[in-house]
Scaffold this active site. Structure first.
Site, PDB file in Angstrom:
ATOM      1  N   LYS A   1     -10.684  -6.224   4.570  1.00 19.88           N
ATOM      2  CA  LYS A   1     -10.753  -4.973   5.317  1.00 19.88           C
ATOM      3  C   LYS A   1     -12.078  -4.887   6.067  1.00 19.88           C
ATOM      4  O   LYS A   1     -13.093  -5.433   5.633  1.00 19.88           O
ATOM      5  CB  LYS A   1     -10.637  -3.782   4.369  1.00 19.88           C
ATOM      6  CG  LYS A   1      -9.275  -3.603   3.731  1.00 19.88           C
ATOM      7  CD  LYS A   1      -9.274  -2.376   2.837  1.00 19.88           C
ATOM      8  CE  LYS A   1      -7.924  -2.150   2.194  1.00 19.88           C
ATOM      9  NZ  LYS A   1      -6.875  -1.805   3.170  1.00 19.88           N
TER      10      LYS A   1
ATOM     11  N   ARG B   1       2.453  -3.436  -2.719  1.00 16.69           N
ATOM     12  CA  ARG B   1       3.881  -3.690  -2.917  1.00 16.69           C
ATOM     13  C   ARG B   1       4.118  -4.819  -3.916  1.00 16.69           C
ATOM     14  O   ARG B   1       5.160  -4.858  -4.575  1.00 16.69           O
ATOM     15  CB  ARG B   1       4.541  -3.987  -1.569  1.00 16.69           C
ATOM     16  CG  ARG B   1       4.088  -5.256  -0.886  1.00 16.69           C
ATOM     17  CD  ARG B   1       4.396  -5.268   0.609  1.00 16.69           C
ATOM     18  NE  ARG B   1       3.578  -4.319   1.338  1.00 16.69           N
ATOM     19  CZ  ARG B   1       3.654  -4.122   2.650  1.00 16.69           C
ATOM     20  NH1 ARG B   1       4.501  -4.841   3.385  1.00 16.69           N
ATOM     21  NH2 ARG B   1       2.882  -3.241   3.250  1.00 16.69           N
TER      22      ARG B   1
END
Length: 488
Positions: A266, A338
């Protein structure tokens, strides 16, 4: 913060909130010292009629100034959420005035006293508005709020105030869990917090360590946590309020205690300890459910880990072996939530014999682009379960917006080398939140399921009326109300 019910106005107060609607400007007896100025303000038409319009009176009484906030609830067509926000604005004015005791003249709003669910939600607000996070401050922030004196003659308000406290305090627990930095709130600490909570509540808790997760073949979850020095934990809380043979409702929360993005790094990550907002929501919800003794079986499942970089971290191109048996081509290590949820869902189904499943997660930035910053994005494979969540959303005043599980987007996560891939790398089809939902749907088997993407609403970058900057605790009330609806 204490919320107490009074049949008559308390003689000593620092602020007062008086709601009114278009056809009921003054519907209750007010203390003589404030009734005159209030009647004058209302008759002068100084307040706009729109729901949420407020008008402040500063009255000098008994040697000090008292703040009186008149708040409009509109013409009766306002939604629960709009009424909730109107009261939040009024109470925030009282907080800004450092009011220790705030009177709320609830009987002046018959539409609320005649609606128990709405009255309960209003009584959550003093708890939510007064919240401060002072764990790391040498000099604590003190806003002065100590008591909300709710003045009403309506029956059953004491019970509603108790329920409101249980839900609101559980929401504040969720805020605390998220607001702690990951240097403290790592998987092991979260497990300790859940063990202490379970002991207080008298419910079951089971903590699985890394070795036990390996024995259950939770390869997707373990891959995400592999790069961190902090070992992962699978946390399971069990509340048994229903019949013994009744399958539990499963609340599955994303528990990424810190998300660096892994090798798909990130660019900014100072708030990434907030990536366990889903975990905090299910922990808070099961607390409220247990305190209210709802007649239903519920489990909360959290696969807690950190997504970090090291020589042992997973890298794009790896093939992950999920507990479900599906092989996952990992193309983006920042699509990690996920992966952990896939194994947590499978655990709930195969080890806990779950019935309906609701997962909640700060899953995709794309959700904010789709629904904005005041709603979560919701997906479901079952109309009846979704309708229950929708009803709960109205009660909780936590907005949701349903998006489709559009099968035409599924090809972007079809893998050429495995059963499925975790990211739509290189695709121009968009729908990132939908694609994430489609990925999760591959792991719910034949169960009724709702997925709640709270990335838009789990964290506030600045103070709002009912939440300070930081974690909002969104989802605790939504999940609690959903289980309450299911248990009817």
């Amino acid at each position: 913060m204490n919320v107490k019910i009074y049949k008559e106005a308390v003689p000593s107060f620092d602020a007062a909130v008086i709601p009114f609607s278009d056809d009921q400007l003054l519907n209750t007896e007010l203390p003589e010292v404030i009734s005159g100025p209030v009647k004058a303000a209302l008759s002068a038409g100084k307040l706009a009629a729109a729901c949420g319009s407020v008008y402040d009176l500063n009255l000098y009484l008994d040697g000090s100034f008292k703040k009186v906030v008149l708040v409009s609830l509109g013409d009766g067509s306002s939604t629960n959420r709009e009424v909730f926000l109107a009261f939040a604005k009024a109470l925030k004015r009282c907080k800004d005035a450092s009011a220790a005791v705030t009177e709320i003249f609830l009987d002046n709003a018959a539409e609320i006293t005649h609606d128990p669910e709405m009255a309960k939600k209003i009584m959550e607000l003093p708890h939510l508005v007064s919240y401060q996070f002072n764990h790391y401050r040498s000099v604590p922030v003190v806003n002065g709020m100590e008591e909300a004196a709710v003045v009403t003659s309506a029956a059953g308000m004491e019970r509603l105030a108790r329920e409101a406290a249980h839900v609101a305090e559980s929401t504040l627990l969720a805020r605390d869990l998220v607001n702690h930095p990951s240097m403290f709130m790592d998987p092991e600490q979260l497990a300790k917090e859940c063990e202490a909570l379970a002991e207080d509540l008298g419910i079951e808790v089971q903590i699985y360590d890394k070795k036990q997760a390996e024995e259950m073949n939770m390869g997707a979850f373990l891959a995400v946590g592999r790069g961190s020095a902090a070992e992962p934990r699978l946390i399971v809380l069990r509340y048994k309020g229903g019949k013994e043979e009744e399958p539990p409702v499963a609340l599955v929360g994303k528990g990424i205690m810190f998300d660096s993005g892994g090798y798909s790094l990130k660019s900014r990550m100072e708030t990434m300890h907030g990536d366990m907002g889903g975990a905090a929501a299910v922990i808070g919800a099961i607390r409220a459910i247990a305190l209210e003794k709802l007649p239903v079986n519920v489990i909360a499942v959290v696969a807690a880990c950190k997504n970090m970089i090291s020589g042992d971290a997973y890298v794009p191109g790896d093939i992950l072996f999920s507990m479900n048996g599906k092989k996952i081509e990992m193309l983006n290590s920042d699509a990690e939530g996920r992966l952990t949820l896939a194994d947590a869902l499978t655990y709930a189904i195969r080890k806990e014999n779950a019935g309906s499943i609701i997962d909640i997660a700060t899953l995709t930035g794309a959700a904010q682009g789709a629904v904005g910053v005041r709603s979560s994005a919701v997906f479901s494979n079952d109309e009846e379960l979704y309708a229950e969540v929708e009803e709960a959303s109205e009660r909780a005043c936590e907005k949701i917006w349903r998006l489709p599980l559009d099968k035409e987007l599924f090809p972007v996560i079809e893998s050429e080398v495995a059963d499925i891939q975790n990211s739509a790398q290189g695709s121009t089809m968009g729908g990132g939140a939908i694609v994430a939902g489609l990925f999760l749907q591959e792991f719910v088997e034949d169960h009724s399921w709702v997925h709640v993407d709270i990335a838009p609403v789990s964290w506030e970058s600045k103070d709002i009326d009912y939440s300070i900057k930081g974690a909002t605790g969104y989802g605790v009330s939504l999940l609690y109300e959903t289980v309450k609806v299911i248990s009817r």
